[in-house]
Design an enzyme around this catalytic site. Structure first.
Site, PDB file in Angstrom:
ATOM      1  N   ARG A  50      -3.961 -26.365  27.624  1.00  0.00           N
ATOM      2  CA  ARG A  50      -3.819 -24.904  27.667  1.00  0.00           C
ATOM      3  C   ARG A  50      -4.560 -24.217  26.523  1.00  0.00           C
ATOM      4  O   ARG A  50      -4.853 -24.843  25.503  1.00  0.00           O
ATOM      5  CB  ARG A  50      -2.331 -24.531  27.498  1.00  0.00           C
ATOM      6  CG  ARG A  50      -1.542 -24.647  28.759  1.00  0.00           C
ATOM      7  CD  ARG A  50      -0.090 -24.368  28.484  1.00  0.00           C
ATOM      8  NE  ARG A  50       0.668 -24.405  29.724  1.00  0.00           N
ATOM      9  CZ  ARG A  50       1.991 -24.565  29.785  1.00  0.00           C
ATOM     10  NH1 ARG A  50       2.695 -24.715  28.679  1.00  0.00           N
ATOM     11  NH2 ARG A  50       2.595 -24.582  30.947  1.00  0.00           N
ATOM     12  N   MET A  91       1.007 -11.459  11.818  1.00  0.00           N
ATOM     13  CA  MET A  91       0.990 -10.106  11.249  1.00  0.00           C
ATOM     14  C   MET A  91      -0.342  -9.862  10.543  1.00  0.00           C
ATOM     15  O   MET A  91      -1.079 -10.802  10.232  1.00  0.00           O
ATOM     16  CB  MET A  91       2.164  -9.911  10.311  1.00  0.00           C
ATOM     17  CG  MET A  91       3.442  -9.592  11.036  1.00  0.00           C
ATOM     18  SD  MET A  91       4.709  -9.034   9.893  1.00  0.00           S
ATOM     19  CE  MET A  91       5.901  -8.390  11.068  1.00  0.00           C
ATOM     20  N   GLY A  92      -0.571  -8.621  10.234  1.00  0.00           N
ATOM     21  CA  GLY A  92      -1.817  -8.195   9.611  1.00  0.00           C
ATOM     22  C   GLY A  92      -2.231  -6.925  10.310  1.00  0.00           C
ATOM     23  O   GLY A  92      -2.953  -6.938  11.290  1.00  0.00           O
ATOM     24  N   ARG A  93      -1.656  -5.815   9.766  1.00  0.00           N
ATOM     25  CA  ARG A  93      -1.796  -4.548  10.484  1.00  0.00           C
ATOM     26  C   ARG A  93      -3.231  -4.020  10.446  1.00  0.00           C
ATOM     27  O   ARG A  93      -3.780  -3.630  11.456  1.00  0.00           O
ATOM     28  CB  ARG A  93      -0.863  -3.529   9.822  1.00  0.00           C
ATOM     29  CG  ARG A  93      -0.739  -2.291  10.580  1.00  0.00           C
ATOM     30  CD  ARG A  93       0.374  -1.384  10.153  1.00  0.00           C
ATOM     31  NE  ARG A  93       0.970  -1.660   8.872  1.00  0.00           N
ATOM     32  CZ  ARG A  93       2.229  -1.393   8.583  1.00  0.00           C
ATOM     33  NH1 ARG A  93       3.020  -0.893   9.495  1.00  0.00           N
ATOM     34  NH2 ARG A  93       2.700  -1.619   7.377  1.00  0.00           N
ATOM     35  N   HIS A 101       7.876 -11.416  12.409  1.00  0.00           N
ATOM     36  CA  HIS A 101       8.637 -11.386  11.152  1.00  0.00           C
ATOM     37  C   HIS A 101       8.999 -12.763  10.615  1.00  0.00           C
ATOM     38  O   HIS A 101       9.489 -12.864   9.487  1.00  0.00           O
ATOM     39  CB  HIS A 101       9.890 -10.520  11.332  1.00  0.00           C
ATOM     40  CG  HIS A 101       9.557  -9.068  11.480  1.00  0.00           C
ATOM     41  ND1 HIS A 101       9.158  -8.525  12.683  1.00  0.00           N
ATOM     42  CD2 HIS A 101       9.524  -8.064  10.582  1.00  0.00           C
ATOM     43  CE1 HIS A 101       8.902  -7.234  12.521  1.00  0.00           C
ATOM     44  NE2 HIS A 101       9.118  -6.936  11.264  1.00  0.00           N
ATOM     45  N   ARG A 107       7.592 -13.231   7.385  1.00  0.00           N
ATOM     46  CA  ARG A 107       8.137 -12.472   6.252  1.00  0.00           C
ATOM     47  C   ARG A 107       9.450 -13.044   5.743  1.00  0.00           C
ATOM     48  O   ARG A 107       9.922 -12.662   4.672  1.00  0.00           O
ATOM     49  CB  ARG A 107       8.349 -11.012   6.664  1.00  0.00           C
ATOM     50  CG  ARG A 107       7.091 -10.235   6.968  1.00  0.00           C
ATOM     51  CD  ARG A 107       7.087  -8.878   6.305  1.00  0.00           C
ATOM     52  NE  ARG A 107       8.291  -8.120   6.538  1.00  0.00           N
ATOM     53  CZ  ARG A 107       8.351  -6.973   7.219  1.00  0.00           C
ATOM     54  NH1 ARG A 107       7.245  -6.457   7.745  1.00  0.00           N
ATOM     55  NH2 ARG A 107       9.469  -6.323   7.357  1.00  0.00           N
ATOM     56  N   GLU A 136       0.810  -1.223   0.000  1.00  0.00           N
ATOM     57  CA  GLU A 136       0.000   0.000   0.000  1.00  0.00           C
ATOM     58  C   GLU A 136       0.844   1.275   0.000  1.00  0.00           C
ATOM     59  O   GLU A 136       0.616   2.161  -0.808  1.00  0.00           O
ATOM     60  CB  GLU A 136      -0.895  -0.006   1.244  1.00  0.00           C
ATOM     61  CG  GLU A 136      -2.351   0.122   0.923  1.00  0.00           C
ATOM     62  CD  GLU A 136      -2.739   1.582   0.648  1.00  0.00           C
ATOM     63  OE1 GLU A 136      -3.491   1.797  -0.319  1.00  0.00           O
ATOM     64  OE2 GLU A 136      -2.299   2.493   1.391  1.00  0.00           O
ATOM     65  N   ASP A 167       0.396  -9.226   3.907  1.00  0.00           N
ATOM     66  CA  ASP A 167      -0.931  -8.904   4.444  1.00  0.00           C
ATOM     67  C   ASP A 167      -2.055  -9.118   3.424  1.00  0.00           C
ATOM     68  O   ASP A 167      -3.211  -9.241   3.805  1.00  0.00           O
ATOM     69  CB  ASP A 167      -0.985  -7.438   4.916  1.00  0.00           C
ATOM     70  CG  ASP A 167      -0.188  -7.209   6.184  1.00  0.00           C
ATOM     71  OD1 ASP A 167       0.480  -8.147   6.659  1.00  0.00           O
ATOM     72  OD2 ASP A 167      -0.225  -6.078   6.703  1.00  0.00           O
TER      73      ASP A 167
HETATM   74  O1  F6P Z   1       4.421  -5.541   5.327  1.00  0.00           O
HETATM   75  C1  F6P Z   1       3.327  -5.637   6.129  1.00  0.00           C
HETATM   76  C2  F6P Z   1       3.781  -5.922   7.538  1.00  0.00           C
HETATM   77  O2  F6P Z   1       4.408  -7.156   7.607  1.00  0.00           O
HETATM   78  C3  F6P Z   1       2.625  -5.815   8.532  1.00  0.00           C
HETATM   79  O3  F6P Z   1       1.912  -7.013   8.657  1.00  0.00           O
HETATM   80  C4  F6P Z   1       3.333  -5.408   9.782  1.00  0.00           C
HETATM   81  O4  F6P Z   1       2.514  -4.699  10.651  1.00  0.00           O
HETATM   82  C5  F6P Z   1       4.427  -4.537   9.285  1.00  0.00           C
HETATM   83  O5  F6P Z   1       4.707  -4.943   7.973  1.00  0.00           O
HETATM   84  C6  F6P Z   1       5.697  -4.563  10.123  1.00  0.00           C
HETATM   85  O6  F6P Z   1       6.599  -3.709   9.560  1.00  0.00           O
HETATM   86  P1  F6P Z   1       8.097  -3.494  10.074  1.00  0.00           P
HETATM   87  O7  F6P Z   1       8.886  -4.688   9.642  1.00  0.00           O
HETATM   88  O8  F6P Z   1       8.528  -2.253   9.387  1.00  0.00           O
HETATM   89  O9  F6P Z   1       8.015  -3.358  11.551  1.00  0.00           O
END
Ligand code: F6P
Length: 342
Positions: free
Chosen positions: A161, A168-170, A271, A274, A102, A126
């Protein structure tokens, strides 16, 4: 033609596959190509490297990006826009291929409206870029999250538990929904649908009364409690006015334990989603997008973005891709979650 390519925003698996496809296609077509380092920063500071097929050997399965990335926004840097135009002109570029989410694509759109020849390629784990069915990186993130949640099941069962898994997923909950469904979570909390922690607790108590002694709760990092139900600390803000999140899982786990009396633990995947090697789907998607972006440059499709619609790679105006995020439709999530949560 002379082309430039950059990767901006948060990295994701599949960026190198996209760069490789762009370079292979461009070289095969007789184009020359350079890479901007660290997204728009490289364009602002004229920090570039030449790219060719030789430089891209072996990068297809590698995570990260050989070009580096950053969240630099040319519109937030002194003379940033002027400097980007100067760099593009100095290198005689006919098009800049911007691989981004984005933030990067919004800057691309604004720059293209000012006359910069930009073409977009959508990426982000995301999956929140509009006008494309899916973005590079999403499938890998879902795969990694699902495997992690599978592993949480057995330890949850051994100890009776509740295991809270934050992904992630802002702003959107695509990863939470897909991974939560794929790995059999009892509760999935999405940013699109503010939650009531008491309702979550009651649901878990009912499950455990029925004899299910282990429950998985998947929470997207951007999930929001219903107003007045739970206090969260205010997040930091970056150059694209994005919130820096992470940590809601711990609050949710603590509150569940307090409310239900069920022992709860949290795992924050962050992360990990990612990093590392891209799934085959993302390698394929990145390759298709890279090839299509070079074709778009040859067709003069400036200000457009390549996008997946069904099985076809098509072009859409960058303006259609940005501005509004592609959120999870709450009724779609409800249908799936209702089926599997008991
Ligand atoms: O790229 C999207 C994202 O992975 C989001 O899910 C997450 O909130 C953000 O990036 C984290 O970014 P950074 O690595 O800059 O903290």
């Amino acid at each position: 033609m002379r082309l430039g390519v950059l990767t901006g925003g948060g990295d994701c698996p599949g960026l190198n596959a996209a760069i490789r496809a762009v370079v292979r296609k461009a070289e095969g077509t007789g184009d020359e190509i350079i890479g901007f380092l660290d997204g728009w920063r490289g364009a602002i500071e004229d920090d570039v490297i030449p790219l060719d097929v030789q430089r891209c050997r072996g990068i297809l399965p590698r995570g990260g990006t050989i070009l580096g990335t950053s969240r630099t926004n040319p519109f937030k840097v002194d003379d940033g826009v002027k400097k980007v135009f100067a760099t593009v002109e100095a290198h005689g570029l006919d098009a800049v291929l911007a691989v981004g989410g984005e933030g990067t694509l919004s800057a691309s759109r604004a720059l293209s409206e000012l006359g910069l020849p930009v073409i977009g390629i959508p990426k982000t784990i995301d999956n929140d870029v509009n006008a494309t069915d899916v973005t590079i990186g999403f499938h890998t993130a879902v795969q990694v999250a699902s495997e992690a949640i599978d592993r949480l099941h057995s330890t949850a069962e051994s100890h009776d538990r509740v295991m809270v898994c934050e992904v992630m997923g802002r702003h959107v909950g695509w990863i939470a929904l897909y991974a939560g469904i794929a790995a059999g979570a009892a509760v999935i909390l999405l940013p699109e649908d503010p939650f009531d922690i008491a309702a979550v607790g009651d649901h878990l108590i009912r499950r455990h009364q029925k004899g299910r002694f282990a429950s998985i709760v998947v929470v997207a990092e951007g999930a929001k409690p219903k107003p007045g139900t739970l206090e969260l600390p205010p997040p930091e803000i970056d150059q694209y006015d994005h919130e820096r999140l992470g940590g809601i899982g711990s609050v949710v786990a603590e509150e569940i334990e307090r409310y239900t009396g069920l022992e709860s633990r949290v795992t924050i995947l962050g992360h990990i989603l990612r990093g590392g090697t891209p799934a085959a789907f993302d390698r394929m998607l990145a390759t298709q997008f890279g090839v299509a972006a070079v074709d778009a440059a040859h067709d003069g499709a400036i200000g457009e973005m390549v996008a997946l619609h069904g099985t076809k790679v098509e072009r859409v105006p960058l303006a259609d891709a940005v501005g509004e995020l592609k959120a999870v439709p709450v009724d779609f999530a409800d249908k799936l979650c209702g089926l599997f949560s008991d």
